[in-house]
Structures are given as structure tokens and as C-alpha cells.
Design an enzyme around this catalytic site. Structure first.
Site, PDB file in Angstrom:
ATOM      1  N   ASP A 116      37.857  28.336  39.061  1.00  0.00           N
ATOM      2  CA  ASP A 116      37.332  30.148  39.762  1.00  0.00           C
ATOM      3  C   ASP A 116      35.426  30.492  38.624  1.00  0.00           C
ATOM      4  O   ASP A 116      35.552  29.803  38.383  1.00  0.00           O
ATOM      5  CB  ASP A 116      38.608  30.810  39.373  1.00  0.00           C
TER       6      ASP A 116
HETATM    7  C1  BGC Z   1      38.474  35.834  41.728  1.00  0.00           C
HETATM    8  C2  BGC Z   1      38.715  34.638  43.304  1.00  0.00           C
HETATM    9  C3  BGC Z   1      37.761  34.646  43.902  1.00  0.00           C
HETATM   10  C4  BGC Z   1      36.188  34.403  43.282  1.00  0.00           C
HETATM   11  C5  BGC Z   1      34.652  34.173  44.161  1.00  0.00           C
HETATM   12  C6  BGC Z   1      37.236  35.207  41.411  1.00  0.00           C
HETATM   13  O1  BGC Z   1      36.788  36.043  40.183  1.00  0.00           O
HETATM   14  O2  BGC Z   1      39.447  35.310  40.830  1.00  0.00           O
HETATM   15  O3  BGC Z   1      39.877  34.955  43.478  1.00  0.00           O
HETATM   16  O4  BGC Z   1      37.677  33.510  44.972  1.00  0.00           O
HETATM   17  O5  BGC Z   1      35.637  35.131  42.239  1.00  0.00           O
HETATM   18  O6  BGC Z   1      34.417  35.417  44.267  1.00  0.00           O
END
Ligand code: BGC
Length: 756
Positions: free
Chosen positions: A286
Site C-alpha cells: 500500500d
Molecule cells: C489506500 C489503498 C489505495 C492506495 C492508492 C492507499 O492509501 O489504502 O486502498 O489503493 O492508497 O490510492
């Protein structure tokens, strides 16, 4: 291979981009062909090029020059958040013509409930209890995104959520592992199509492995402690189903899972994901999660963080260049080896190859334009919104609105808000596309006087990271006097109109990521507005727009009709207008138990039961322990009767399937859909068995007066579970209860035996 492109000049390339056919792979790439291709490529690539493939850069945080430079130097294998197809084409051109081995980029994006055309949120899709609807919704999202040059969705989120304080409950399928499995697999099929590389489809990314939905106190990003019982029997099950459905990629979570950060959790990413479930794709971290291993009191410094994430099984690092900056040193010192590097890059190259990006990396700009917010996209979004609304109460058949209605007061801060109707995680939407409820009702009821006002305004009052996309609503009622006047005006309209529709709930930035709450009340003065409207004695319909169940205990006692529309998306207003007028009949069922108050959470139906089971008031003395509305519940404009439950055989073997049937009859005056749900209970096991567990369901359509026999099948293997006493998966013989009905309170009962 894209080699000839190197010799073309810029104009020729532009021509080529616009004339490129959208044809993608015409059939699945065989494993042997993929392996052969990637082997040959890996043999030629330098270590630096391979490390570049493990980096994902945040396109929206980089200038044009910076992203082009990174691509030219081969320091990046993927971008996220690039949604301009011309920019994507230019970056692809650099990747495939100016880097030594012409490896294309893969563009990823958060396509949670639509790309440009927004559908109902995933929690709403789960409320449809119709996996084929969820599959179709995500295939439409994939189509629009692929036409814009996105080949990878960071979706579906399959985290079980039993605590509505957690803002991200809106992104998943709710509380139940079985419903979660069905929705997870359906969404993977929707994004990916019949095979990886199928035309108009993209890669799915199942996230966030694992247990993120159980963060302490519902606080986003807080740690998670889950027993093996909960992990295996509840939280990991939708992941396993998504992998079995062929999910190409997985995102690791931010959280500490039982003391080990998910992004450095070898057990999760290797033992469970790859060895137990046979996952062959790649794992992306993530956002910043690898760097944050240092924050979590886990990694000593960024080099250590890179090493620990890499060794745990994170193939690609999102957004922070930790791999680019630290893997070379780890390779030099022998901490990681070239074969390990090859193993990490292999699935990334393989997915790019399967997607057809080595032969056709570009966006067809004409096709891109034709695919955005097309009529077909709108139709699909509207239909989904109609299928996902849940009718919680309808006293005196107040809904659908009587044909004789001459005036409707449409009141509330969300009634005419194009941004809020879309809901959070609609990052690429254009609010100008939205049909608000006010607009939908105006179009639907041209002869009816529609009296629209907000009554009260609501705002989070605390910035959200997503405010860059949609600004926090600007409060326009600045003085006490103005606020009083607007409130009184709204109540005047209630008095004037034949009937009032109050649209209350949460602004879009009140749920989603970093949008957890400590309470579940209607924000601001909405409850006061509702109570004042009801106090007029005029008929009031409450329409809830929100990403989570809210505390509506007062409303459940005092408001005659309540319809939960979640965040319905671009076509929300048309869908709600159809639902309110009866042109669409509500058929959604709750994918979560609806709590009475925040003190009841986490709340879910499939608990274990201990002391004084017959006395629910032994659980709290100041509140019932039952939910306000049970899991699986939802009304219709018609009524259904379910009876004549039968099992084909009252005893099955371990390899059999339990075949059961019930009769369902539509006893009302209009056609409608109901969801027949089957729950089992194992009377005794090596570990305690939950009071009931959903094992099968089927959404059926019945004309007025029609009755049908509905058949459901429960393979014996569905009765297996992970036993905390045996520390293994078990399928135990013995006696089982079976209930069938149209909620988790189902009453049709019989029993059966699983033979030794
Ligand atoms: C979120 C993810 C997301 C990623 C990219 C993160 O902060 O937890 O779910 O896919 O950002 O946007």
C-alpha cells in the site's frame, strides 16, 4: 515486439496512437508461452532494470519531466494516478522505444465503484445480494478504465468489516465471510473477464491483505489482533475466494497484524497467500507502507524496510522509491540474490505480457472518448443503484409515492449534491455528470411541485486527504440568524407539501479512507431537522445517503418510511426517483447488521453463544443486544412468504451436496425480487460453532401472486471450518440445523446429518 517503433518519428507515432486498434489479447496466453517470454527477457535485463520494474511511482505527484525521466532511466515499472490517456501514451512510448528492453509500463488506479461513470459503492453492491450484478458493474468500470489506458484496478477491497465506525466499511462487502467470498470472486471476474488479457478488462488487485477491517476501535490504520479462528474462518476467506477466482494481484495492508506489519508479514504473503492458496501473481504494497515499516517499530531504517518487505513477498513498492534506492545495495552485499530478484520481477513481467502490453501498449484516443459516460455506462449504473437500495421501513405503504401526490418537499443537505451522490473513492468522476435526487425527481415528476431546500448544512469540519479532489462543502449559512431562517423555511415547506422526502446522512468525505467516526449519529443538526419535520404531522420519508449504517433508532420508531440508498453514484437521482415512484421496487438486503447505537459495535449475526443463551438482555442492561435491523434484511413494495422447506436427503456424506428447496410466493400486488437465504448451524464441533452461518442464497424475481420453488445447494465442503482445537481445517460429522428465509432471522427450519 515494439521494435519498429524506434524508427518512427514523433508525428508518425501520434498517428499510430490514434489508429491503434483497441484489440487486446484474443485468447489467454498459455503458461508455457508466458514463461518462455519472461525467461528470455530476464536473461537480457540488467539488475537495475529489474529493480525498476518493482517500483510504482505516483504520477500525480511528479511533473511531466520527472515522470518521463524516470521512465527513460528505467526506474519505474508502473505509475498510479495517471488518467490522461495522452500522457499515458507518451510515457508508454518512452518505455517501449527508449529503454533497452522495451518493457511497457502498467498504469494502476483506484477504480472502486466506477472510473468516470460512478456506480453504487461496493457495500451497496453487496446489498444487491447478486454477484452477477457486482460482476457486471466492475466489468463496466474496467471497460471505461481500459479505454483510458488503465490496466490495473486497486480493487476489490475484500476486507470484512463488522464495525461501522471504520470509514472503509463502504469499500467492502460487509460482515459475512460467505457473502464476502461471493462478492470478492464476482468482482475479480468483472475486472478481469474470462482470462487475464481479455479485451476491455484489466487486472484486479485484492486488498488489503489482511484483517484491515478489524482495526482497534474502528480507527483507520490502527493495529489488528485477530485470532487464527477469526482469520481463517472470517477475515481471510474472501481473499482465498478472490485468489481462487484468479485475482492477478494483491495489495498488502498498512496495519500490524498480530504484531507484524502486513507489508513485512512473511507468514501472510508467503505461507498463506502463495503456498496455501497457490497465488501466482504479484503483491504491491500500500501507499508508503514499505517506508512506514520504520514507523511501525519494525524496520531499523529504509534499507532494512526494503529488505524486510522484499523478503516477505512484496513484489512492487508503491510511491516511495524505497526499492529503487535500497535494493541495489542489498544486492551488492548479498543480502538478497539475483534469483530472488528474478522471482520478484517475474510475475510483473508476466502480467504485462498476458495483458498484451508488449504488443499493444497504447490508448486509442477515439475509442477513449466514445467509452466515457456512455449511455450503456449510465444504464448499468442506474440499474445497479436500483438493485442495491434497502427499504428498512414502510409503514402504511407510504412508498411508493401515491400517484395523487401534487407536491413533494425534498429537504436535506444531500438532496441536490452532485458530489455527495457519488460517494467517496470516485476519484476520476466528474460531478457535472451526476443526476442528483432533486434532478431525478424533477425529471420524473414534471407535473408535481417540488419544493427543495437544504434545511441544515453539514461538513466534516476536519480536513480529509481527499479534499484536493472534492473540496469540503462550503458552509453558506454563516450566522445563527441565517441558520434559523433556513431551518424554519425547510419546515414550512414540509407543512406546505403533501409528502416530504428528507435526504440525510453523510457527505462523501465522511466515509472512506481516513474517515472513521467515534459516533454513528446523523452529523450536524440533521436529527433535529428530522424530528421537527415529523412533528408537523405530515408524512415523512427518510432517505439515507451514507457509507455505513447510522444510528437511526429514533427514526425507526417515528418515521414511517426509511430507504437506504448508500452512495448511489452518477445515476443516483434517476434510480432514487424510480424507487420512490415505484418504477423500481427495492430489493436490497443488508450486508451488515444494523446497530441500534455505537455501543453495540462490533455487531454481527454469526456469533458463538455461551451462558444464558435464552436471555438476550443478559448481554446489556441498558440496550437490547439485537441489532436494529438484522443482517440479510430488507423490505419490498410487495410481500413474500417462504415455506415448505425440504431437503432432498436428511443425511449427506462428506462428498455430497445438500439439495434443499423452499416455496416462495409473492403475496402482494406488484412484481418484486427477494433473496432466499440458507443458514446452517453445526450442533457440536471440536470448536464452538456459531449460532448460524450463511451457506447459500439466491435472488429471485416473482410476478405479483406468483409462487416458485427455489432450489439451493450446499456442498458438504461448505460445512468445513478451521478448528481452533485441532489447529486445522476440519469437516466434522454430526447434526446440523438448517434455516431458510429472507434474512438472518429466517424461521423455516429443518435438520440434516453429515455422515462420518
Ligand atoms: C489506500 C489503498 C489505495 C492506495 C492508492 C492507499 O492509501 O489504502 O486502498 O489503493 O492508497 O490510492
Amino acid at each position: 515486439m515494439p521494435l519498429p517503433l524506434r524508427t518512427l518519428n514523433c508525428c508518425a507515432l501520434l498517428l499510430l496512437f490514434s489508429s491503434y486498434s483497441s484489440a487486446q489479447q484474443s485468447g489467454p496466453v498459455s503458461d508455457a508461452a508466458a514463461t518462455q517470454f519472461v525467461d528470455a527477457l530476464l536473461a537480457k535485463m540488467s539488475s537495475a532494470e529489474k529493480i525498476g520494474q518493482l517500483e510504482q511511482a505516483a504520477g500525480h505527484h511528479l511533473s511531466k519531466d520527472q515522470s518521463e525521466e524516470l521512465t527513460r532511466k528505467g526506474e519505474v515499472g508502473s505509475f498510479l494516478f495517471i488518467t490522461d490517456p495522452e500522457r499515458a501514451n507518451e510515457l508508454q512510448r518512452i518505455a517501449v522505444t527508449e529503454t533497452p528492453h522495451h518493457v511497457p509500463l502498467i498504469f494502476g488506479y483506484d477504480i472502486i465503484h466506477g472510473f468516470r461513470t460512478i456506480g453504487p459503492i461496493p457495500l451497496a453492491l453487496a446489498a444487491s445480494w447478486d454477484p452477477s450484478l457486482a460482476e457486471h458493474a466492475q466489468s463496466m468500470a474496467a471497460r471505461e478504465a481500459r479505454a483510458a489506458g488503465i490496466q490495473w484496478a486497486f480493487s476489490p477491497m475484500v476486507d470484512i468489516a463488522r464495525d461501522p465506525r471504520w470509514g472503509r466499511i463502504m469499500e467492502g462487502a460487509g460482515e459475512d465471510p460467505y457473502l464476502g467470498e461471493q462478492m470478492a470472486a464476482a468482482q475479480v471476474r468483472g475486472f478481469q473477464g474470462a482470462y487475464i488479457g481479455a479485451p476491455d478488462h484489466i487486472l484486479a488487485c485484492v486488498k488489503h491483505l489482511g484483517g484491515y477491517g478489524a482495526s482497534f476501535g474502528g480507527r483507520d490504520y490502527d493495529s489488528v489482533e485477530l485470532s487464527e479462528n477469526e482469520l481463517h474462518n472470517v477475515y481471510l476467506r474472501p481473499y482465498r475466494a478472490a485468489i481462487a477466482a484468479g485475482a492477478a494481484t494483491v495489495m498488502s495492508a498498512y496495519i500490524d497484524l498480530n504484531g507484524v506489519p502486513a507489508a513485512g508479514n512473511r507468514w501472510l504473503l508467503q505461507e498463506v497467500l502463495r503456498k496455501e492458496w497457490g497465488f501466482k501473481g504479484f503483491v504491491v504494497s500500500d501507499w508508503d507502507a514499505v517506508k512506514n515499516l520504520t514507523v511501525q517499530g519494525f524496520a531499523a531504517d529504509p534499507t532494512d524496510a526494503a529488505q524486510r518487505a522484499f523478503s516477505a513477498g512484496v513484489n512492487m513498492e508503491m510511491a516511495n522509491f524505497i526499492y529503487r534506492d535500497h535494493l541495489p545495495e542489498l544486492l551488492r552485499t548479498g543480502t538478497i540474490t539475483e534469483p530472488q530478484l528474478d522471482e520478484a520481477v517475474r510475475p510483473i513481467l508476466e502480467m504485462k505480457y498476458r495483458l498484451g502490453l508488449f504488443t499493444n501498449p497504447y490508448v486509442d484516443l477515439d475509442r477513449f472518448r466514445a467509452e466515457q459516460v456512455s449511455q450503456a455506462q449510465r444504464e448499468s449504473a442506474r440499474h445497479a443503484a436500483e438493485q442495491t437500495a434497502v427499504l428498512l421501513k414502510n409503514e402504511g405503504a407510504l412508498l411508493p409515492l401515491a400517484k395523487s401526490v401534487k407536491s413533494v418537499a425534498l429537504i436535506g443537505p444531500l438532496a441536490d449534491s452532485s458530489v455527495d451522490t457519488l460517494g467517496s473513492w470516485s476519484l476520476h468522476s466528474n460531478p457535472a455528470d451526476t443526476i442528483t435526487i432533486a434532478r431525478g425527481l424533477r425529471d420524473k415528476l414534471p407535473g408535481v411541485q417540488l419544493l427543495v431546500t437544504k434545511g441544515v448544512e453539514i461538513a466534516r469540519g476536519q480536513p480529509s486527504v481527499f479534499d484536493k479532489q472534492f473540496a469540503e462543502p462550503k458552509l453558506t449559512l454563516l450566522t445563527d440568524q441565517e441558520r434559523k431562517h433556513e431551518f424554519a423555511h425547510a419546515i414550512d415547506l414540509v407543512r406546505q407539501a403533501d409528502v416530504t422526502v428528507l435526504v440525510l446522512g453523510e457527505t462523501q468525505n465522511m466515509s472512506g479512507e481516513r474517515a472513521s467516526r467515534a459516533t454513528l449519529t446523523l452529523p450536524g443538526r440533521q436529527e433535529e431537522l428530522l424530528e421537527a419535520a415529523v412533528a408537523t404531522g405530515k408524512p415523512v420519508i427518510l432517505v439515507i445517503m451514507a457509507g455505513r449504517p447510522l444510528d437511526i433508532s429514533w427514526a425507526s420508531q417515528n418515521v414511517p418510511a426509511i430507504l437506504d440508498i448508500w452512495y448511489p453514484g452518477t445515476e443516483g437521482g434517476n434510480a432514487v426517483a424510480n424507487l420512490l415512484t415505484g418504477d423500481a421496487v427495492p430489493s436490497g438486503k443488508l450486508p451488515v447488521s444494523w446497530p441500534r447505537s455505537v455501543g453495540q459495535v462490533p455487531i454481527f449475526y454469526n456469533t458463538d453463544l455461551t451462558q444464558v443463551p435464552e436471555s438476550p438482555d443478559a448481554r446489556y442492561w441498558d440496550e437490547s443486544s439485537a441489532p436494529l435491523y438484522p443482517f440479510g434484511y430488507g423490505l419490498s413494495y410487495t410481500a413474500f412468504e417462504i415455506d415448505k422447506l425440504q431437503v432432498a436427503s436428511s443425511s449427506i456424506t462428506r462428498t455430497d451436496t445438500l439439495h434443499l428447496s423452499v416455496r416462495i410466493q409473492n403475496t402482494g400486488k406488484v412484481a418484486g425480487d427477494d433473496v432466499v437465504q440458507a443458514y446452517t448451524h453445526q450442533r457440536a464441533g471440536s470448536s464452538s460453532r456459531p449460532v448460524r452461518e450463511l451457506k447459500a442464497f439466491n435472488k429471485v424475481h416473482l410476478a405479483a401472486g406468483e409462487s416458485k420453488i427455489v432450489n439451493l445447494n450446499i456442498p458438504a465442503s461448505e460445512l468445513s471450518y478451521w478448528s481452533s482445537a485441532k489447529l486445522a481445517d476440519v469437516l466434522e460429522p454430526g447434526a446440523f440445523d438448517l434455516w431458510v428465509g429472507d434474512s438472518s432471522d429466517a424461521t423455516q427450519h429443518t435438520e440434516f446429518k453429515l455422515e462420518p
